[in-house]
Design a protein around this motif. Sequence first.
Motif, PDB file in Angstrom:
ATOM      1  N   VAL A 171       0.654  -1.432   0.124  1.00 29.05           N
ATOM      2  CA  VAL A 171      -0.056   0.037  -0.111  1.00 29.05           C
ATOM      3  C   VAL A 171       0.834   1.193  -0.162  1.00 29.05           C
ATOM      4  O   VAL A 171       1.863   1.357   0.887  1.00 29.05           O
ATOM      5  CB  VAL A 171      -1.026   0.143   1.164  1.00 29.05           C
ATOM      6  CG1 VAL A 171      -1.845   1.205   1.143  1.00 29.05           C
ATOM      7  CG2 VAL A 171      -1.827  -1.247   1.382  1.00 29.05           C
ATOM      8  N   GLN A 172       0.691   2.113  -0.833  1.00 25.41           N
ATOM      9  CA  GLN A 172       1.326   3.325  -0.980  1.00 25.41           C
ATOM     10  C   GLN A 172       0.205   4.593  -0.586  1.00 25.41           C
ATOM     11  O   GLN A 172      -0.769   4.446  -1.238  1.00 25.41           O
ATOM     12  CB  GLN A 172       1.990   3.510  -2.478  1.00 25.41           C
ATOM     13  CG  GLN A 172       2.804   4.936  -2.397  1.00 25.41           C
ATOM     14  CD  GLN A 172       3.816   5.086  -1.437  1.00 25.41           C
ATOM     15  OE1 GLN A 172       3.457   5.773  -0.285  1.00 25.41           O
ATOM     16  NE2 GLN A 172       4.799   4.573  -1.612  1.00 25.41           N
ATOM     17  N   HIS A 173       0.805   5.739  -0.148  1.00 29.88           N
ATOM     18  CA  HIS A 173       0.032   6.865   0.098  1.00 29.88           C
ATOM     19  C   HIS A 173       0.551   7.809  -1.157  1.00 29.88           C
ATOM     20  O   HIS A 173       1.361   8.000  -1.140  1.00 29.88           O
ATOM     21  CB  HIS A 173       0.214   7.529   1.481  1.00 29.88           C
ATOM     22  CG  HIS A 173      -0.230   8.794   1.655  1.00 29.88           C
ATOM     23  ND1 HIS A 173       0.260   9.825   1.392  1.00 29.88           N
ATOM     24  CD2 HIS A 173      -1.720   9.224   2.342  1.00 29.88           C
ATOM     25  CE1 HIS A 173      -0.651  10.916   1.633  1.00 29.88           C
ATOM     26  NE2 HIS A 173      -1.580  10.643   2.173  1.00 29.88           N
TER      27      HIS A 173
ATOM     28  N   LEU B 113       5.019  11.488  -9.838  1.00 27.90           N
ATOM     29  CA  LEU B 113       5.802  12.374  -9.938  1.00 27.90           C
ATOM     30  C   LEU B 113       7.461  11.787  -9.566  1.00 27.90           C
ATOM     31  O   LEU B 113       7.208  10.886  -8.651  1.00 27.90           O
ATOM     32  CB  LEU B 113       5.576  13.766  -8.696  1.00 27.90           C
ATOM     33  CG  LEU B 113       4.414  14.289  -8.874  1.00 27.90           C
ATOM     34  CD1 LEU B 113       4.075  15.317  -7.688  1.00 27.90           C
ATOM     35  CD2 LEU B 113       4.185  14.866 -10.242  1.00 27.90           C
ATOM     36  N   ARG B 114       8.285  12.336  -9.877  1.00 26.19           N
ATOM     37  CA  ARG B 114       9.691  12.040  -9.497  1.00 26.19           C
ATOM     38  C   ARG B 114       9.720  11.936  -7.923  1.00 26.19           C
ATOM     39  O   ARG B 114       9.450  12.927  -7.410  1.00 26.19           O
ATOM     40  CB  ARG B 114      10.834  12.967  -9.966  1.00 26.19           C
ATOM     41  CG  ARG B 114      12.152  12.560  -9.667  1.00 26.19           C
ATOM     42  CD  ARG B 114      13.213  13.025 -10.472  1.00 26.19           C
ATOM     43  NE  ARG B 114      13.273  12.812 -12.006  1.00 26.19           N
ATOM     44  CZ  ARG B 114      13.492  13.643 -12.832  1.00 26.19           C
ATOM     45  NH1 ARG B 114      14.351  14.887 -12.655  1.00 26.19           N
ATOM     46  NH2 ARG B 114      13.624  13.386 -13.989  1.00 26.19           N
ATOM     47  N   GLY B 115      10.252  10.720  -7.447  1.00 21.77           N
ATOM     48  CA  GLY B 115      10.200  10.787  -5.981  1.00 21.77           C
ATOM     49  C   GLY B 115      11.277  10.091  -5.436  1.00 21.77           C
ATOM     50  O   GLY B 115      12.497  10.273  -5.754  1.00 21.77           O
TER      51      GLY B 115
ATOM     52  N   GLN C 235      11.993   4.125  -5.723  1.00 20.81           N
ATOM     53  CA  GLN C 235      11.814   2.918  -5.323  1.00 20.81           C
ATOM     54  C   GLN C 235      11.001   2.049  -6.454  1.00 20.81           C
ATOM     55  O   GLN C 235      11.110   0.815  -6.559  1.00 20.81           O
ATOM     56  CB  GLN C 235      11.015   2.736  -3.975  1.00 20.81           C
ATOM     57  CG  GLN C 235      11.828   3.223  -2.768  1.00 20.81           C
ATOM     58  CD  GLN C 235      11.355   3.049  -1.389  1.00 20.81           C
ATOM     59  OE1 GLN C 235      10.402   2.580  -1.115  1.00 20.81           O
ATOM     60  NE2 GLN C 235      12.134   3.615  -0.420  1.00 20.81           N
ATOM     61  N   TYR C 236      10.138   2.839  -6.969  1.00 23.18           N
ATOM     62  CA  TYR C 236       9.354   2.279  -8.143  1.00 23.18           C
ATOM     63  C   TYR C 236       8.673   0.707  -7.802  1.00 23.18           C
ATOM     64  O   TYR C 236       8.613  -0.242  -8.379  1.00 23.18           O
ATOM     65  CB  TYR C 236      10.127   1.792  -9.426  1.00 23.18           C
ATOM     66  CG  TYR C 236      11.054   3.058  -9.567  1.00 23.18           C
ATOM     67  CD1 TYR C 236      10.122   4.188 -10.198  1.00 23.18           C
ATOM     68  CD2 TYR C 236      12.262   3.066  -9.775  1.00 23.18           C
ATOM     69  CE1 TYR C 236      10.793   5.353 -10.454  1.00 23.18           C
ATOM     70  CE2 TYR C 236      12.968   4.259 -10.297  1.00 23.18           C
ATOM     71  CZ  TYR C 236      12.227   5.327 -10.537  1.00 23.18           C
ATOM     72  OH  TYR C 236      12.761   6.523 -11.051  1.00 23.18           O
ATOM     73  N   ILE C 237       8.144   0.793  -6.306  1.00 19.77           N
ATOM     74  CA  ILE C 237       7.553  -0.616  -5.954  1.00 19.77           C
ATOM     75  C   ILE C 237       6.206  -0.593  -6.696  1.00 19.77           C
ATOM     76  O   ILE C 237       5.878  -1.672  -7.331  1.00 19.77           O
ATOM     77  CB  ILE C 237       7.376  -0.408  -4.306  1.00 19.77           C
ATOM     78  CG1 ILE C 237       8.524  -0.265  -3.797  1.00 19.77           C
ATOM     79  CG2 ILE C 237       6.565  -1.725  -3.888  1.00 19.77           C
ATOM     80  CD1 ILE C 237       8.700  -0.281  -2.242  1.00 19.77           C
ATOM     81  N   SER C 238       5.320   0.427  -6.443  1.00 22.02           N
ATOM     82  CA  SER C 238       3.951   0.195  -7.371  1.00 22.02           C
ATOM     83  C   SER C 238       4.119   0.069  -8.708  1.00 22.02           C
ATOM     84  O   SER C 238       3.548  -0.898  -9.275  1.00 22.02           O
ATOM     85  CB  SER C 238       3.175   1.666  -7.088  1.00 22.02           C
ATOM     86  OG  SER C 238       2.949   1.834  -5.820  1.00 22.02           O
TER      87      SER C 238
HETATM   88  C1  LIG Z   1      11.213  14.815  -3.537  1.00 22.99           C
HETATM   89  C2  LIG Z   1      10.312  13.848  -3.515  1.00 22.99           C
HETATM   90  C3  LIG Z   1       8.819  14.526  -3.692  1.00 22.99           C
HETATM   91  C4  LIG Z   1       7.664  13.736  -3.624  1.00 22.99           C
HETATM   92  N1  LIG Z   1       6.673  14.003  -3.848  1.00 22.99           N
HETATM   93  C5  LIG Z   1       5.492  13.349  -3.934  1.00 22.99           C
HETATM   94  C6  LIG Z   1       4.129  14.027  -4.006  1.00 22.99           C
HETATM   95  O1  LIG Z   1       3.943  15.131  -4.144  1.00 22.99           O
HETATM   96  N2  LIG Z   1       3.108  13.037  -3.827  1.00 22.99           N
HETATM   97  C7  LIG Z   1       3.088  11.885  -3.551  1.00 22.99           C
HETATM   98  O2  LIG Z   1       2.225  11.159  -3.392  1.00 22.99           O
HETATM   99  N3  LIG Z   1       4.472  11.223  -3.291  1.00 22.99           N
HETATM  100  C8  LIG Z   1       5.506  12.012  -3.409  1.00 22.99           C
HETATM  101  N4  LIG Z   1       6.746  11.683  -3.153  1.00 22.99           N
HETATM  102  C9  LIG Z   1       6.879  10.168  -2.730  1.00 22.99           C
HETATM  103  C10 LIG Z   1       7.300   9.567  -4.009  1.00 22.99           C
HETATM  104  O3  LIG Z   1       6.779   9.694  -5.330  1.00 22.99           O
HETATM  105  C11 LIG Z   1       7.348   8.102  -3.876  1.00 22.99           C
HETATM  106  O4  LIG Z   1       8.562   7.798  -4.646  1.00 22.99           O
HETATM  107  C12 LIG Z   1       6.348   7.374  -4.626  1.00 22.99           C
HETATM  108  O5  LIG Z   1       4.843   7.371  -4.119  1.00 22.99           O
HETATM  109  C13 LIG Z   1       6.767   5.929  -4.055  1.00 22.99           C
HETATM  110  O6  LIG Z   1       5.961   4.887  -4.751  1.00 22.99           O
HETATM  111  P1  LIG Z   1       6.384   3.594  -4.411  1.00 22.99           P
HETATM  112  O7  LIG Z   1       5.917   2.960  -3.040  1.00 22.99           O
HETATM  113  O8  LIG Z   1       5.378   2.615  -5.220  1.00 22.99           O
HETATM  114  O9  LIG Z   1       7.719   2.989  -4.994  1.00 22.99           O
HETATM  115  C14 LIG Z   1       7.865  12.233  -3.205  1.00 22.99           C
HETATM  116  C15 LIG Z   1       9.156  11.893  -2.772  1.00 22.99           C
HETATM  117  C16 LIG Z   1      10.239  12.749  -2.876  1.00 22.99           C
HETATM  118  C17 LIG Z   1      11.466  12.177  -2.597  1.00 22.99           C
END
Ligand SMILES: Cc1cc2nc3c(=O)[nH]c(=O)nc-3n(C[C@H](O)[C@H](O)[C@H](O)COP(=O)(O)O)c2cc1C
Length: 214
Positions: free
Chosen positions: A67-69, A90-92, A95-98
């Motif tokens: 589960v991801q938020h 968005l770039r985060g 981890q790219y799990i989902s």
């Molecule tokens: C700099 C940064 C900004 C992020 N911004 C958001 C965001 O605006 N909304 C969000 O849901 N997650 C955000 N995240 C979390 C990521 O996008 C996260 O990588 C993603 O939800 C991971 O998905 P996963 O657990 O499926 O790999 C952010 C993470 C980082 C490091």
Amino acid sequence: MGRRFQELVFTPLVKQHQQERGSRRQYERMAEQSPSGSALGPDEQAFIALRDSFYMASVGETGWPYVQHRGGPKGFVRVIEPGLLGFADLRGNKQYISLGNFDHDARVALFFMDYPNQTRLKVLGRVEVHEHDSQAPALIESFRPEDKSSVVERVILIHVEAFDWNCPQHITPRYTAEEIQEVIAPLTERLAKLDAENARLREELRARSKIERA
Ligand SMILES: Cc1cc2nc3c(=O)[nH]c(=O)nc-3n(C[C@H](O)[C@H](O)[C@H](O)COP(=O)(O)O)c2cc1C
């Protein structure tokens, strides 16, 4: 609970438990009386348009659920059509799990919460990821958020297969900072007025005692 939602979540083992524990008939009746469609109606669409976050469950190839938020400005999950949702990935944390899970199984379960109103909406659907395909550039452009520092890596579309509203029981009302500000706005205003009045009265008192001393 809609008929389609039941069809997807009431697996044979689930039904067996319902049978053994006496609720099977009740749910059969409910299914007979509920509409069979899966498209989101006006209530579901309006509800999603006001959300600033949701939870998304996917399943990896090892069978583990995950589960991801996801969060963003209100309405960051768009209802493109009554059966199609979309949001910008968005770039985060890279981890790219989902994303990896979607390669294995496109099915997702979403949870949209409205804590102040103790309401939640469950959505089941299948994702379609647009990143390197011909539709991706236009989709990514149209989902670009106002905050230019966020990089949209891909757009995730979700084809809705079923939804279900839950009863409000056991949802503790919680409020975001924005919601609290809205509620206390009249009090904040009143406080500012009282502060100003207090300062004026103190000043008057000071001036009066100065005259009396003179
Ligand atoms: C700099 C940064 C900004 C992020 N911004 C958001 C965001 O605006 N909304 C969000 O849901 N997650 C955000 N995240 C979390 C990521 O996008 C996260 O990588 C993603 O939800 C991971 O998905 P996963 O657990 O499926 O790999 C952010 C993470 C980082 C490091």
